[in-house]
Design a protein around this motif. Sequence first.
Motif, short mmCIF file in Angstrom:
data_model
loop_
_atom_site.label_atom_id
_atom_site.label_comp_id
_atom_site.label_asym_id
_atom_site.label_seq_id
_atom_site.Cartn_x
_atom_site.Cartn_y
_atom_site.Cartn_z
N ILE A 455 0.85 -1.19 0.00
CA ILE A 455 0.00 0.00 0.00
C ILE A 455 0.88 1.24 0.00
O ILE A 455 1.89 1.31 0.72
CB ILE A 455 -0.92 0.01 1.24
N ASP A 459 -1.97 6.09 0.79
CA ASP A 459 -3.11 5.25 1.19
C ASP A 459 -2.98 4.80 2.63
O ASP A 459 -3.95 4.76 3.38
CB ASP A 459 -3.22 4.03 0.27
N LYS A 462 -3.82 7.59 4.86
CA LYS A 462 -5.26 7.83 4.82
C LYS A 462 -6.00 6.88 5.75
O LYS A 462 -6.90 7.25 6.50
CB LYS A 462 -5.78 7.69 3.38
N ILE A 463 -5.59 5.60 5.72
CA ILE A 463 -6.24 4.59 6.55
C ILE A 463 -5.97 4.85 8.02
O ILE A 463 -6.84 4.73 8.88
CB ILE A 463 -5.75 3.18 6.15
N LEU A 468 -11.81 5.46 9.61
CA LEU A 468 -12.48 4.68 8.57
C LEU A 468 -13.07 3.41 9.18
O LEU A 468 -12.47 2.79 10.05
CB LEU A 468 -11.51 4.31 7.46
N GLN A 472 -14.67 0.69 4.69
CA GLN A 472 -14.00 1.78 3.98
C GLN A 472 -12.51 1.49 3.82
O GLN A 472 -11.92 1.75 2.76
CB GLN A 472 -14.22 3.09 4.73
N ALA A 473 -11.90 0.97 4.88
CA ALA A 473 -10.48 0.64 4.80
C ALA A 473 -10.24 -0.46 3.78
O ALA A 473 -9.27 -0.43 3.00
CB ALA A 473 -9.96 0.21 6.17
N ASP A 475 -12.14 -1.13 1.15
CA ASP A 475 -12.33 -0.55 -0.19
C ASP A 475 -11.10 0.23 -0.63
O ASP A 475 -10.69 0.16 -1.80
CB ASP A 475 -13.55 0.36 -0.19
N THR A 476 -10.50 0.98 0.29
CA THR A 476 -9.29 1.74 -0.04
C THR A 476 -8.16 0.81 -0.45
O THR A 476 -7.47 1.03 -1.45
CB THR A 476 -8.85 2.59 1.17
N GLN A 479 -9.09 -0.83 -3.83
CA GLN A 479 -8.95 0.13 -4.93
C GLN A 479 -7.48 0.29 -5.33
O GLN A 479 -7.13 0.27 -6.52
CB GLN A 479 -9.54 1.47 -4.52
N HIS A 480 -6.62 0.42 -4.33
CA HIS A 480 -5.20 0.59 -4.63
C HIS A 480 -4.62 -0.67 -5.28
O HIS A 480 -3.86 -0.61 -6.24
CB HIS A 480 -4.41 0.91 -3.36
N LEU A 514 -15.77 0.85 -7.33
CA LEU A 514 -14.76 1.59 -6.56
C LEU A 514 -14.29 2.86 -7.27
O LEU A 514 -13.41 3.56 -6.77
CB LEU A 514 -13.56 0.67 -6.30
#
Length: 522
Positions: A455, A459, A462-463, A468, A472-473, A475-476, A479-480, A514
């Motif tokens: 990651i 990212d 952000k987590i 989150l 949400q975590a 999904d992040t 997505q990455h 996403l």
Amino acid sequence: MIDNQSLLNTAVTLAQVNTQAQPFQQLIDCIQQLIPSDAIALLTLQGDVLKPQAIHGLMPDTLGRRFSINDHPRLHAICNAKQPLQFAHDCPIPDPYDGLLSNKTGDIPVHACLGIPLLNDANALLGVITLDSLDAKAFDDLNLADLAQLGALCAAHLQTTLQLQQYQNHAQHSSALVQELNREALTRNGVEIIGQSPAMQTLKNDIKLVAASEFSVLIQGDTGVGKELVARNIHLHSKRSEQPLIHLNCASLPENLAESEFFGHAKGAFTGAHNARQGKFQLADGGTLFLDEIGELPLAMQSKLLRVLQSGEIQTVGEDEVKYIDVRVVAATNRNLKNEVAEGRFRADLYHRLSVYPLNVAPLKQRENDVILLAGYFVEQTARKLAIKQLKLSVETQLLLTQYNWPGNVRELEHVISRAALKAKQSQWQQAIITIEPVHCELNLCTSNPASVAISTADNDKINSQNLSLKQATDTFTQHLISQQLEQHEFNWAATARTLQVDRANLVRLAKRLGIAVKKSF
């Protein structure tokens, strides 16, 4: 409609089974050309369950499921029919594939269902073919006589394929004995080794090879990989299969009672020996003795075990008489016994005597997409235990399962699925189809394979910096991961799906959800 020329072409294609590497999938492809459907499955009968052998249009974890006939009314009806059976589009009986169609988003129920029982020459059931469509009238124009002819062709193809597989896999045994052993192994609960990865195919081949011999076997592998399952398969594929398989966990043996556990004791042999008792070797006479956690065996017992392996002689505690036994020993350990020998904790001569034919069981993280097959198997088992009519894995969950490192191996996967199913049932109790989402699994992504789930700093910050939710975590992270793999494969979706071990159509839908730009690859 199915015309005679189409049936003739199908018969010619299926007659080439000898040269086909994937005869089950070949059968599914032929049917798809004759009767276009949203989902097709070929399932073979094994005891009282149906095992998927090839699929079209269904989620990949379907191949790992085992459908108990008595738990699925539609499959039960097809199995008991003597000719093709079509269900009305408004039939209230639940379909076993509801929510499992891979080319549709959401838990869309199946509208049209057609089942074809496959019978052998003796009119016994070999398996079934199921066809499903979201078009309620998809199968209305099909002629029953034409479907019956198609069923006869498919049944002959399946019967030939199954027979060829038996001959190829067991050429070193007499046909009658091997077929009986094979049926016994397949009909007992908890003996099937699920997996299609190269590591598991190699292991299955080695099991069949060594099982036919009388060699001692040393099974090595991490905790939770299924070493006991391997031992049971060795026994079931051996000529001792009708004799007992006795299990002894060496790690749980008190040192002062170890000899009695192995060889038994006479009445009054020591304080507390109020009655004579047979040891594990006597109980296993003529069969197999499975010594689990052999690396934990005290040194004093190691020398006595070596004597038995060398001479076949045992001496009951408290008796002078020497007895001869005929026992095959299969041992298992999660330790590196070579290192144990070098450090003086395990006898070198016993190690060499046990490891005449060593088998290594690969950890789950090295077994490619076996995770999804195993997950499907555990999902179906758990659904029965929790009385859930239909239980499925979301695409996000499948992706999460394939990227997790599984330090606890298959045992951890089974426990994760069981807990996740219980939580999903609690949160979705009012829904007909229960879906296991990543939030139900509670897997720590930090323990996953670093090379696969790296990651970015942004990212990660952000987590860590935001409050989150787990979804949400996840999904992040997802997505990455998808974006990273797409860039590495120059936005080739097929190559990316193979790397992530998910279905391409599912990956594209997940990327859209996403917010990842979907580009066509040429």
